[in-house]
Write a protein that holds these residues in place. Structure first.
Motif, PDB file in Angstrom:
ATOM      1  N   ALA A  10      -3.384  -0.806  -9.781  1.00  0.00           N
ATOM      2  CA  ALA A  10      -2.787  -0.227  -8.800  1.00  0.00           C
ATOM      3  C   ALA A  10      -3.389   1.392  -8.280  1.00  0.00           C
ATOM      4  CB  ALA A  10      -1.427  -0.347  -8.683  1.00  0.00           C
ATOM      5  N   ILE A  11      -3.509   1.932  -9.482  1.00  0.00           N
ATOM      6  CA  ILE A  11      -4.150   3.389  -9.342  1.00  0.00           C
ATOM      7  C   ILE A  11      -5.677   3.097  -8.525  1.00  0.00           C
ATOM      8  CG2 ILE A  11      -5.066   5.428 -10.476  1.00  0.00           C
ATOM      9  CD1 ILE A  11      -2.520   4.963 -12.312  1.00  0.00           C
ATOM     10  N   VAL A  12      -6.575   2.347  -9.163  1.00  0.00           N
ATOM     11  CA  VAL A  12      -7.702   2.039  -8.637  1.00  0.00           C
ATOM     12  C   VAL A  12      -7.680   1.621  -7.034  1.00  0.00           C
ATOM     13  CG1 VAL A  12      -9.945   0.385  -8.657  1.00  0.00           C
ATOM     14  CG2 VAL A  12      -8.884   1.444 -10.903  1.00  0.00           C
ATOM     15  N   MET A  13      -6.778   0.794  -6.672  1.00  0.00           N
ATOM     16  CA  MET A  13      -6.579   0.363  -5.453  1.00  0.00           C
ATOM     17  C   MET A  13      -5.722   1.557  -4.579  1.00  0.00           C
ATOM     18  SD  MET A  13      -5.313  -3.645  -5.888  1.00  0.00           S
ATOM     19  CE  MET A  13      -5.486  -3.819  -4.066  1.00  0.00           C
ATOM     20  N   ALA A  14      -5.328   2.323  -5.136  1.00  0.00           N
ATOM     21  CA  ALA A  14      -5.111   3.491  -4.310  1.00  0.00           C
ATOM     22  C   ALA A  14      -6.132   4.349  -3.687  1.00  0.00           C
ATOM     23  CB  ALA A  14      -3.986   4.398  -4.801  1.00  0.00           C
ATOM     24  N   TYR A  15      -7.120   4.511  -4.538  1.00  0.00           N
ATOM     25  CA  TYR A  15      -8.589   5.217  -4.206  1.00  0.00           C
ATOM     26  C   TYR A  15      -9.496   4.125  -3.539  1.00  0.00           C
ATOM     27  CZ  TYR A  15      -7.077   9.192  -6.818  1.00  0.00           C
ATOM     28  OH  TYR A  15      -6.518  10.354  -7.487  1.00  0.00           O
ATOM     29  N   ARG A  16      -9.367   2.803  -3.708  1.00  0.00           N
ATOM     30  CA  ARG A  16     -10.432   1.841  -3.268  1.00  0.00           C
ATOM     31  C   ARG A  16      -9.441   0.921  -2.575  1.00  0.00           C
ATOM     32  NH1 ARG A  16     -15.642   2.841  -4.693  1.00  0.00           N
ATOM     33  NH2 ARG A  16     -16.236   0.788  -4.007  1.00  0.00           N
ATOM     34  N   PRO A  17      -8.780   0.788  -1.606  1.00  0.00           N
ATOM     35  CA  PRO A  17      -7.850  -0.320  -1.240  1.00  0.00           C
ATOM     36  C   PRO A  17      -8.811  -1.367  -0.749  1.00  0.00           C
ATOM     37  CG  PRO A  17      -7.938   1.482   0.495  1.00  0.00           C
ATOM     38  CD  PRO A  17      -8.604   1.920  -0.865  1.00  0.00           C
ATOM     39  N   ILE A  18      -8.360  -2.772  -0.987  1.00  0.00           N
ATOM     40  CA  ILE A  18      -9.119  -3.807  -0.583  1.00  0.00           C
ATOM     41  C   ILE A  18      -8.950  -4.056   0.739  1.00  0.00           C
ATOM     42  CG2 ILE A  18      -9.204  -6.518  -1.001  1.00  0.00           C
ATOM     43  CD1 ILE A  18      -8.627  -5.759  -3.825  1.00  0.00           C
ATOM     44  N   SER A  19     -10.081  -4.436   1.588  1.00  0.00           N
ATOM     45  CA  SER A  19      -9.955  -4.780   2.892  1.00  0.00           C
ATOM     46  C   SER A  19     -10.834  -6.109   3.218  1.00  0.00           C
ATOM     47  CB  SER A  19     -10.391  -3.984   3.939  1.00  0.00           C
ATOM     48  OG  SER A  19     -11.910  -3.294   3.745  1.00  0.00           O
ATOM     49  N   VAL A  20     -12.032  -6.253   2.971  1.00  0.00           N
ATOM     50  CA  VAL A  20     -13.149  -7.320   2.962  1.00  0.00           C
ATOM     51  C   VAL A  20     -12.773  -8.359   2.093  1.00  0.00           C
ATOM     52  CG1 VAL A  20     -15.327  -7.927   3.187  1.00  0.00           C
ATOM     53  CG2 VAL A  20     -14.783  -5.650   4.018  1.00  0.00           C
ATOM     54  N   ASN A  21     -12.701  -9.621   2.803  1.00  0.00           N
ATOM     55  CA  ASN A  21     -12.619 -10.636   1.755  1.00  0.00           C
ATOM     56  C   ASN A  21     -11.223 -10.566   0.935  1.00  0.00           C
ATOM     57  OD1 ASN A  21     -14.977 -12.145   2.512  1.00  0.00           O
ATOM     58  ND2 ASN A  21     -15.986 -11.047   1.126  1.00  0.00           N
ATOM     59  N   ALA A  22     -10.214 -10.115   1.438  1.00  0.00           N
ATOM     60  CA  ALA A  22      -8.747  -9.825   0.578  1.00  0.00           C
ATOM     61  C   ALA A  22      -8.281 -11.377   0.275  1.00  0.00           C
ATOM     62  CB  ALA A  22      -7.966  -9.055   1.472  1.00  0.00           C
ATOM     63  N   GLY A  23      -8.383 -12.244   0.891  1.00  0.00           N
ATOM     64  CA  GLY A  23      -7.718 -13.652   0.803  1.00  0.00           C
ATOM     65  C   GLY A  23      -8.291 -14.298  -0.471  1.00  0.00           C
ATOM     66  N   LYS A  24      -9.834 -14.390  -0.294  1.00  0.00           N
ATOM     67  CA  LYS A  24     -10.627 -14.789  -1.508  1.00  0.00           C
ATOM     68  C   LYS A  24     -10.359 -14.203  -2.753  1.00  0.00           C
ATOM     69  CE  LYS A  24     -14.321 -16.557   1.629  1.00  0.00           C
ATOM     70  NZ  LYS A  24     -15.745 -16.771   1.659  1.00  0.00           N
TER      71      LYS A  24
ATOM     72  N   TYR B 285       1.055   1.990   5.559  1.00  0.00           N
ATOM     73  CA  TYR B 285       1.752   0.961   4.703  1.00  0.00           C
ATOM     74  C   TYR B 285       1.184   0.557   3.516  1.00  0.00           C
ATOM     75  CZ  TYR B 285       5.132  -0.049   8.619  1.00  0.00           C
ATOM     76  OH  TYR B 285       6.078  -0.086   9.377  1.00  0.00           O
ATOM     77  N   SER B 286      -0.016   0.609   3.666  1.00  0.00           N
ATOM     78  CA  SER B 286      -0.823  -0.085   2.385  1.00  0.00           C
ATOM     79  C   SER B 286      -0.698   0.967   1.271  1.00  0.00           C
ATOM     80  CB  SER B 286      -2.295  -0.384   2.827  1.00  0.00           C
ATOM     81  OG  SER B 286      -3.149  -1.020   1.609  1.00  0.00           O
ATOM     82  N   ASN B 287      -0.782   2.304   1.531  1.00  0.00           N
ATOM     83  CA  ASN B 287      -0.878   3.332   0.786  1.00  0.00           C
ATOM     84  C   ASN B 287       0.873   3.471   0.145  1.00  0.00           C
ATOM     85  OD1 ASN B 287      -0.335   6.922   0.756  1.00  0.00           O
ATOM     86  ND2 ASN B 287      -1.985   5.849  -0.416  1.00  0.00           N
ATOM     87  N   ALA B 288       1.788   3.245   1.036  1.00  0.00           N
ATOM     88  CA  ALA B 288       3.053   3.136   0.447  1.00  0.00           C
ATOM     89  C   ALA B 288       3.411   2.121  -0.388  1.00  0.00           C
ATOM     90  CB  ALA B 288       4.017   3.135   1.986  1.00  0.00           C
ATOM     91  N   ILE B 289       2.733   0.905   0.050  1.00  0.00           N
ATOM     92  CA  ILE B 289       2.982  -0.388  -0.879  1.00  0.00           C
ATOM     93  C   ILE B 289       2.370  -0.087  -2.280  1.00  0.00           C
ATOM     94  CG2 ILE B 289       2.601  -2.622  -1.060  1.00  0.00           C
ATOM     95  CD1 ILE B 289       2.616  -3.025   2.000  1.00  0.00           C
ATOM     96  N   THR B 290       1.153   0.325  -2.119  1.00  0.00           N
ATOM     97  CA  THR B 290       0.496   0.696  -3.334  1.00  0.00           C
ATOM     98  C   THR B 290       1.279   1.773  -4.465  1.00  0.00           C
ATOM     99  OG1 THR B 290      -1.574   0.313  -2.617  1.00  0.00           O
ATOM    100  CG2 THR B 290      -1.699   1.571  -4.639  1.00  0.00           C
ATOM    101  N   TRP B 291       1.651   2.689  -3.766  1.00  0.00           N
ATOM    102  CA  TRP B 291       2.493   3.809  -4.742  1.00  0.00           C
ATOM    103  C   TRP B 291       3.949   2.967  -5.037  1.00  0.00           C
ATOM    104  CZ3 TRP B 291       0.213   7.090  -7.541  1.00  0.00           C
ATOM    105  CH2 TRP B 291      -0.892   7.680  -6.956  1.00  0.00           C
TER     106      TRP B 291
END
Length: 416
Positions: free
Chosen positions: A282-296, A149-155
């Motif tokens: 978004a391209i950066v996040m496709a390679y390095r998705p955010i998980s830790v401290n996402a809300g902050k 899902y995260s990968n699909a949303i990113t693209w």
């Protein structure tokens, strides 16, 4: 921490139906962005009134909001592809009518002013109100695996913003060098290509409904789901008020024409600048998705967006303004991807149409309502003070949300 599993940033792009989906989104978004630039410049050229630019957003947002809840219900009981194909057919008709106005401009627009354009935008607003929930809930059916899902949303969002990058520039350049008729021909052609691409996607049956209800109870359950989930509610509320107060896009024709003393070509590039930042991030996040401290991180990025809007309002240099708009898009990219991922992850498949409709009321129409707010405050206090005020209010909203929404502050996204 998750193990160092091999992360494939192109996983969803290997799915044929998803490739058709992003191609279709690319074409329809290009078309809508081109149309937005043309309509904005055309109406401001007719009226010379910043409030008229805000009325464009209002003409589109009001019908979208009115039909949104019903559209969400329909997206949960009717095959989503059928809805999308029908809606894009209506949008193609709207583009054709706007094109006709340019061929008959001396008899239509010179007689009635900008009102016929507003009428077409109103109809397109109805269509887009139905398209939002259908597209939102259709995408997961093409992916199936929640881990993607995260990968699909990113693209998907990258494609949308890439079109938002190219579309305004294309609209401004085609309008500036080849005229308004050529720009509307391009708009209509791209809508037709989107319709073809969506038509080739395989039919997907509706997800099995674990809690079948009548329409009223169904709508009520969707609203209750959103308002009972602090994370979803706070995330979409944050985006709503940030964009409502912080959106300066509607006033870009005024900045391009009167403040920076530029033309429609510059307007196109300024409209595209936020998307440049969005796509790069978004391209950066496709390679390095955010998980830790996402809300902050989401809260800090919305605050950064507000600061960029304040500085943009004060800028008198074209290149500085472009840089600030691009940076605002980079901050917005992180917020959008985090919010979309958590909504898709936390919402049951059979309820995604209804939850998307509530999200659309909060977020999907915030750009248009924000456009009206920008035009209205610009009429009251002037263009520059209105933009600065909006950016400051965005910072206030972030502060209130950070204080009230403890679950959002503590949010981590599962990187699985």
């Amino acid at each position: 921490m998750s193990s160092k599993r091999t992360h494939d940033p192109y996983a969803v792009l290997r799915i044929p139906d998803f490739r058709l989906y992003v191609s279709a989104r690319l074409c329809i978004t290009l078309a809508m962005q081109i149309q937005a630039v043309i309509v904005g410049w055309q109406i401001y050229d007719i009226t010379k009134d910043p409030l008229s630019l805000g009325l464009i957003g209002l003409a589109e947002a009001l019908p979208s909001i009115i039909v949104s809840l019903y559209a969400g219900y329909i997206a949960d009981v009717v095959e989503r592809k059928k809805i999308i194909v029908s809606v894009i057919s209506v949008l193609m008709l709207c583009s054709a009518v706007l094109l006709y106005f340019t061929l008959d401009i001396s008899q239509v627009l010179s007689t009635s002013g900008a009102w016929p354009i507003y009428g077409v935008i109103f109809v397109s607003g109805i269509a887009r109100g139905f398209m939002g929930p259908a597209v939102f809930s259709f995408m997961p059916q093409l992916v199936a695996n929640k881990a993607l899902y995260s990968n699909a949303i990113t693209w998907s969002t990258t494609t949308w913003q890439a079109a938002s990058l190219a579309g305004p520039a294309m609209g401004g350049l085609i309008y500036g060098f080849y005229g308004i008729t050529a720009a509307y021909v391009t708009d209509a052609t791209l809508v037709a290509l989107s319709l073809v691409a969506f038509s080739f996607i395989g039919n997907k049956p509706l997800p099995e409904n674990a809690d079948p209800q009548n329409m009223i109870d169904s709508l009520r359950s969707g609203i209750k789901f959103v308002f009972s989930n602090q994370i979803i509610l706070s995330a979409i509320s944050l985006d709503l008020f940030a964009v409502l107060f912080g959106g300066a896009v509607a006033l870009l024709p005024v900045f391009a024409s009167d403040i920076l003393d530029m033309g429609p070509q510059a307007l196109g590039f300024m409209r595209a600048a936020p998307a440049v930042g969005f796509v790069l991030m978004a391209i950066v996040m496709a390679y390095r998705p955010i998980s830790v401290n996402a809300g902050k991180k989401m809260l800090w990025c919305v605050a950064g967006f507000g600061v960029c809007i304040v500085l943009f309002g004060l800028s008198r240099n074209f290149w500085l303004s472009m840089g600030l708009l691009a940076l605002s898009g980079a901050f917005d990219s992180i917020s959008v991807i985090i919010r979309s991922t958590l909504i898709h992850t936390l919402t049951p498949e059979y309820m995604k149409g209804r939850v998307s409709s509530v999200n659309n009321i909060f977020v999907g129409s915030s750009n248009e309502i924000g456009a009206f707010e920008s035009g209205f405050t610009a009429r009251l206090m002037g263009t520059v003070p209105a933009v600065v005020f909006g950016g400051v209010m965005t910072l206030v909203v972030v502060g209130v949300t950070a204080f009230k929404a403890d679950k959002l502050r503590a949010l981590d996204l599962d990187p699985a």
